[in-house]
Design an enzyme around this catalytic site. Sequence first.
Site, PDB file in Angstrom:
ATOM      1  N   SER A  71       5.454  11.472  -9.527  1.00 56.28           N
ATOM      2  CA  SER A  71       6.436  11.020  -8.573  1.00 56.28           C
ATOM      3  C   SER A  71       7.633  10.544  -9.462  1.00 56.28           C
ATOM      4  O   SER A  71       8.227  11.387  -9.900  1.00 56.28           O
ATOM      5  CB  SER A  71       5.710   9.627  -8.161  1.00 56.28           C
ATOM      6  OG  SER A  71       6.638   8.856  -7.282  1.00 56.28           O
ATOM      7  N   ASP A  76       4.706  14.061   2.768  1.00 58.90           N
ATOM      8  CA  ASP A  76       5.448  13.189   1.602  1.00 58.90           C
ATOM      9  C   ASP A  76       6.901  13.319   1.726  1.00 58.90           C
ATOM     10  O   ASP A  76       7.528  14.670   2.094  1.00 58.90           O
ATOM     11  CB  ASP A  76       5.135  13.789   0.299  1.00 58.90           C
ATOM     12  CG  ASP A  76       5.752  13.010  -1.029  1.00 58.90           C
ATOM     13  OD1 ASP A  76       6.276  12.071  -0.554  1.00 58.90           O
ATOM     14  OD2 ASP A  76       5.386  13.554  -2.000  1.00 58.90           O
ATOM     15  N   HIS A  86       1.844  11.137  -0.607  1.00 62.95           N
ATOM     16  CA  HIS A  86       2.434  10.651  -1.514  1.00 62.95           C
ATOM     17  C   HIS A  86       1.792   9.630  -2.336  1.00 62.95           C
ATOM     18  O   HIS A  86       1.450   8.644  -1.748  1.00 62.95           O
ATOM     19  CB  HIS A  86       4.009   9.882  -1.486  1.00 62.95           C
ATOM     20  CG  HIS A  86       4.621   9.941  -2.736  1.00 62.95           C
ATOM     21  ND1 HIS A  86       5.243  10.743  -3.385  1.00 62.95           N
ATOM     22  CD2 HIS A  86       4.878   8.743  -3.538  1.00 62.95           C
ATOM     23  CE1 HIS A  86       6.148  10.381  -4.527  1.00 62.95           C
ATOM     24  NE2 HIS A  86       5.618   9.187  -4.705  1.00 62.95           N
TER      25      HIS A  86
END
Length: 408
Positions: A194, A348, A378
Amino acid sequence: MAVLFLVLLLGLSIFHMGLFVWVIFKHFLTTDVPSALQHPVKLRFLHCFFLYVTTLGNMLEKMRICSMPRFVRFVHDIMSEKKKDPRVMVTDLQFGTIPVRLFQPKATSCSSRRGIIFYHGGAAVFGSLNMYHNLCIFLTWKTDSVLLCVGYRKLPDHHYPVITKDCLNATIHFLKSLETYGVDPSRVVVCGESAGGLTAAQITQILVAQRDLPKIRAQVLIYPVIQGVNYQLPSTQQNQNVPFLTRDFMLTCVCRYMAIDLSWKDVMLKGAYIPPETWKKYRKWLSSENISKNLKNKDLEPQFPGPFNEAAYLETKHLLDVENAPLLADDETIAQLPEAFLVSCENDVLRDHTLLYKKRLEDQGVPVSWYHVEDGFHGCAAFLNMKSFSFPCSMKILNAVASYVKSI
C-alpha cells in the site's frame, strides 16, 4: 459512590452500544461488498469494527483527548498477536532515531542470504512494526532471507515527506551494513504494501543515482499507491465503497499526510487543481485510456480533469511533484530500475495504479511480473495469520511474493 459508578458504567455501555448500532447502519448504507469477495460476513464484521474504532478515534480527537491515528494504532497493536517462530530470530534496533525490526533465520547458512527491506502500509495513519510482525516472520522463513522492517514516523506529528526520508535513511544504513547481517549485496529486494509500496517505488528510483551503494536487485510492490493525481481511474470509481480503503477515506488520508485542508477533497477528486499544461504533459501516463476496456464501466466515464482552479492548485500543487508520484519519473530513471513484481487486487481502489505502473515500466524495457488476485481487497495481506479473521487472498499474495523472492 457505588451508585455513581454504576450510572457512569451504564452510560458508557449505552453510548458504545449506540455507536456500534450507528456504525452498522452506516456500513450497510454506504459500503459495497462485491460478490467475488470470499467470507463476506467476516469482512462486514471487520469493517464495522474498523468504522467503530476510527469513529471513536475521531470523537476523542475532537475532544482533544487523543488523536485518531494514535488511538487506532493503540487498538490494533493491542489486537496484534506477535507470533513467535522458533525458526526466526527477531531483534528490535534503532537506526539513529528510526525504530526497525530485524528478522533473521536461525538456521546456519554456508553463504550469504538475500535481504528484504520491508515498508509497511497504513497511509501514515495505521500500521506499525507489531501489526506487520507476523507477515515479516512469514516472509523471512518462507524465503530464507534476512528481513528489515522499518518503523517510520506517522501522523499526527509527522507529515510529508517524513515517511520517504525515514525509510530512505534506514535503507541506506542497512545497505552499508549488509555484511554485518550476512546479506548478499547482489540480492537485496525492497518490498512495500500500500503506502509502503509507494515508498518502495520512490526509494528504488532515488537509489538509481546512488553509485556508492549496492544496487537493488528487485522491487516488490503490493497494491501500491503510485500517484495522487488522477482520482477518477476506473478502479477508483468501481471500488469507491469497498472496504477497507474507500475513495473518501483515501482522500482524507492523503490530505492529512500532505497537510492539505480537507475542504479541497472535492476539487482533488475532480482534478480541477491540475494545470492544463501539466495534464498535457502527464496524460500519456495518468489517463484511464491506459486501462484495458474490459476493466472499465461505460456508465462511469467522467470528464477529467475539471475546470482549472488556481486557488486549489496553490494549495495542493505538491501532489504533482515527481517525488510523490513514481509514475511521473522521467524515462531515463524508469529505464534504469530493477525488475519488478507487482501485486494488484480486483476489488481495490488502487488496482489501476498497479496497471499504470506496469505499463510504464514495460514501455521502458523493465522486466515486470504481475500477480492479480480476483478475490482480493485492499489491505488483505495484513490479515495474514489472524486466525479466524484471515482470508484466502492473504495467503495467495504472500505465497506469490515469497515464490518470486526465492527465485532471485
